[in-house]
Design an enzyme around this catalytic site. Structure first.
Site, PDB file in Angstrom:
ATOM      1  N   LYS A 279       0.847  -1.195   0.000  1.00 49.46           N
ATOM      2  CA  LYS A 279       0.000   0.000   0.000  1.00 49.46           C
ATOM      3  C   LYS A 279       0.886   1.251   0.000  1.00 49.46           C
ATOM      4  CE  LYS A 279      -3.920  -1.814   2.690  1.00 49.46           C
ATOM      5  NZ  LYS A 279      -4.969  -1.658   1.677  1.00 49.46           N
ATOM      6  N   ARG A 353     -10.138 -11.640   1.949  1.00 50.79           N
ATOM      7  CA  ARG A 353     -10.922 -12.735   1.360  1.00 50.79           C
ATOM      8  C   ARG A 353     -10.154 -14.048   1.409  1.00 50.79           C
ATOM      9  NH1 ARG A 353     -11.351  -9.252  -4.037  1.00 50.79           N
ATOM     10  NH2 ARG A 353     -11.315  -7.692  -2.387  1.00 50.79           N
TER      11      ARG A 353
HETATM   12  N1  BES Z   1      -8.014  -3.761   4.335  1.00 49.28           N
HETATM   13  C1  BES Z   1      -8.252  -3.406   2.991  1.00 49.28           C
HETATM   14  C2  BES Z   1      -9.604  -2.742   2.770  1.00 49.28           C
HETATM   15  C3  BES Z   1      -9.722  -1.348   3.300  1.00 49.28           C
HETATM   16  C4  BES Z   1      -9.279  -0.270   2.553  1.00 49.28           C
HETATM   17  C5  BES Z   1     -10.303  -1.117   4.522  1.00 49.28           C
HETATM   18  C6  BES Z   1      -9.399   1.004   3.034  1.00 49.28           C
HETATM   19  C7  BES Z   1     -10.413   0.147   4.995  1.00 49.28           C
HETATM   20  C8  BES Z   1      -9.969   1.223   4.257  1.00 49.28           C
HETATM   21  C9  BES Z   1      -8.194  -4.642   2.101  1.00 49.28           C
HETATM   22  O1  BES Z   1      -7.370  -5.647   2.531  1.00 49.28           O
HETATM   23  C10 BES Z   1      -7.719  -4.180   0.773  1.00 49.28           C
HETATM   24  O2  BES Z   1      -6.624  -3.745   0.714  1.00 49.28           O
HETATM   25  N2  BES Z   1      -8.582  -4.306  -0.234  1.00 49.28           N
HETATM   26  C11 BES Z   1      -8.277  -3.855  -1.546  1.00 49.28           C
HETATM   27  C12 BES Z   1      -8.789  -4.892  -2.502  1.00 49.28           C
HETATM   28  C13 BES Z   1      -8.300  -4.700  -3.912  1.00 49.28           C
HETATM   29  C14 BES Z   1      -6.815  -4.947  -3.992  1.00 49.28           C
HETATM   30  C15 BES Z   1      -9.057  -5.658  -4.818  1.00 49.28           C
HETATM   31  C16 BES Z   1      -8.962  -2.519  -1.791  1.00 49.28           C
HETATM   32  O3  BES Z   1     -10.083  -2.325  -1.313  1.00 49.28           O
HETATM   33  O4  BES Z   1      -8.366  -1.683  -2.421  1.00 49.28           O
HETATM   34 MG    MG Z   2      -5.261  -5.617   1.837  1.00 56.31          MG
END
Ligand code: BES
Ligand code: MG
Ligand code: ZN
Length: 499
Positions: A279, A353
């Site tokens: 990230k 997931r």
């Molecule tokens: N933990 C994150 C989701 C999230 C993002 C929660 C921002 C709270 C605030 C999750 O693990 C994630 O990174 N999801 C990605 C999925 C994508 C790579 C398909 C997302 O939502 O960008």
């Molecule tokens: Mg993630």
């Protein structure tokens, strides 16, 4: 913190302040408002007449007066609750919380609330106590100075003509639920160097002991043996070993239909760096709350253990840290989940997931016939629903409706999003059974859900995406900013109603 119920007139309350719910555009010409107006020498009618107070939701007016006769209080807080038709039993929780926070800041130690709700005594009291207890939670655990030291110690609920036993029971239950929510919030607020999976497991064991639950911790060796290659693919890049926390509530005498078992399954990513699909640095600190789903399972199971409903409940928390490392999973790696499906991992940041895949499959293997999973799963849900509604998706419309309905009764908002074959096509992989992401930018929250669905066999299943609702960016009148313990009240309500 102490709670107490009074079924006589408010004059009997031995407290520093009185707080009364006032409807929109209400006058002080009859009933209890008239009595209070008299007590304060007509100040209520004057603030209403001068339009200093209109009874809008969360509007407040503090009236100081000379204590008279039996009444020890010398302060009256008017607290607006808006239109009478919108004032539900669940609203009492916010009123109690808002009054507590308002008075606490003014160093008031005890107050009596006149909730003026038409709801059942037990429900009104339960909501009032939950609001009182949760409103005093603060984020300052790690401060060495400037801690919030002011607390309201005694909360008196005043329902004239109410049933003393129902009110008392409701207050006890509300306190259990409120304390459990605060446990959830405390976990979500812990920094990830403190709350890693091992610590999460340790705290779960201690909680299970307190709440009369069985607790089993599956370590990585056990998970390997069970074939949980999907969950393990996330954990492999971390120095912190993953733990699958299994909590069991079993009633002395069950009224559940034979073979029926509800499972609550939570995403417990104690920190989400994104892994190799790292990230961006900005805002990454927020990812300590990526275990909020697991924390809500923890809080709901604690409340269930202490409330002792007559149906069994299984709680599962997948506690894992998602880190980049020489051993970490690469985008394009293929792993096999516990149910035998192969997964092409194209983005290691879509890890929630991956851990839930094995956790829901395990829940079903343990006999679950109904599964509710909860997770801070997608950023997309924040775009779609903001911090107002939790997304709910599932394979059984009755279960989805049940969650929405219990949410309404408990004071939590859910909004259904669709699933279906057209969406499931989006996670077909060229070289494995499925991949962990869908078409770029399309229906992100739904794609997350249909991925998890691949690991549910026969059970009824619903998925709650709480990424938008698990954390409050701003303080509210009834609640500190930060973790919200979303879903705990809804799940407890669901269990209670299924008895
Ligand atoms: N933990 C994150 C989701 C999230 C993002 C929660 C921002 C709270 C605030 C999750 O693990 C994630 O990174 N999801 C990605 C999925 C994508 C790579 C398909 C997302 O939502 O960008
Ligand atoms: Mg993630
Ligand atoms: Zn995550």
């Amino acid at each position: 913190m102490k709670t107490q119920a009074i079924t006589a007139n408010f004059q009997e309350a031995n407290v520093d302040a009185l707080a009364v719910a006032v409807f929109k555009d209400e006058k002080a010409s009859s009933g209890v408002l008239k009595d209070l107006d008299k007590l304060t020498g007509g100040i209520i009618s004057s603030v209403i007449k001068n339009e200093d107070f209109k009874g809008e939701v969360n509007e407040t007016a503090l009236v100081r007066f000379a204590a008279k006769g039996k009444v020890k209080a010398s302060m009256l807080l008017l607290i607006g609750v808006g239109d009478k038709t919108d004032y539900t039993t669940a609203s009492v929780s916010n009123v109690a919380g808002a009054a507590t926070r308002f008075l606490r800041k003014r160093n008031v130690k005890s107050f009596a609330l006149l909730p003026r709700s038409d709801g059942e005594d037990r429900d009104v009291a339960q909501n009032a106590a939950t609001g009182f207890v949760t409103s005093q939670f603060e984020l300052d655990k790690y401060r060495t100075k400037d801690k919030n030291t002011k607390t309201v110690d005694t909360f008196v609920l005043c329902v004239e003509g109410g049933s003393a036993s129902a009110l008392k029971d409701g207050l006890n239950r509300g306190q259990i639920i409120g304390d459990s929510m605060n446990h959830t919030r405390e976990l979500a607020n812990e920094p990830p160097n403190v709350l890693h999976p091992t610590e999460f497991a340790k705290r779960s064991q201690a909680m299970a002991k307190e709440a009369g639950l069985k607790c089993e911790i599956l370590d990585e060796a056990k998970m390997e043996k069970l074939g949980m290659g999907s969950l393990m693919s996330v954990s492999i890049g971390s120095e912190q070993p993953a733990k699958l926390i299994v909590l069991r509530y079993e009633p002395k005498k069950s009224t559940a239909k034979k073979g029926e078992l509800l499972a609550l399954v939570g995403k417990g990513i104690t920190f989400d760096t994104g892994g190799i699909s790292l990230k961006p640095g900005e805002g990454m600190d927020a990812m300590k709350y990526d275990m909020s789903g697991g924390a809500s399972v923890f809080g709901a199971m604690r409340a269930i253990g202490l409330l002792k409903p007559s149906v069994p409940v299984l709680g599962i928390i997948a506690a894992v840290e998602n880190m980049p490392d020489g051993k970490a999973t690469r985008p394009s790696d293929i792993v096999t989940a516990m149910n035998g499906k192969t997964i092409e991992i194209l983005n290691t940041d879509a890890e929630g997931r991956l851990i839930l895949a094995d956790a829901v499959a395990y829940a079903e293997k343990q006999g679950a016939t109904k599964i509710v999973d909860m997770a801070t799963l997608t950023g997309a849900v924040i775009i779609a629903l903001g911090d107002v509604n939790t997304a709910v998706l599932g394979n059984d419309q009755d279960l989805v409706n049940e969650i929405i309905e219990c949410g309404k009764e408990a004071g939590e908002n859910y909004w259904q999003l669709p699933i279906g074959r057209e969406y499931s096509k989006g996670i077909k992989s060229d070289i494995a059974d499925i991949k962990n992401i869908g078409p770029a930018r399309k229906a992100g929250t739904i794609i997350g859900a249909v991925f998890i669905q691949e690991f549910v066999d026969k059970a009824k299943w619903a998925h709650l995406d709480i990424a938008g609702t698990a954390w409050n960016d701003n303080e509210k009148p009834h609640q500190a900013k930060g973790p919200t313990a979303v879903a705990v009240r809804t799940l407890v309500k669901m269990v209670e109603k299924s008895q």
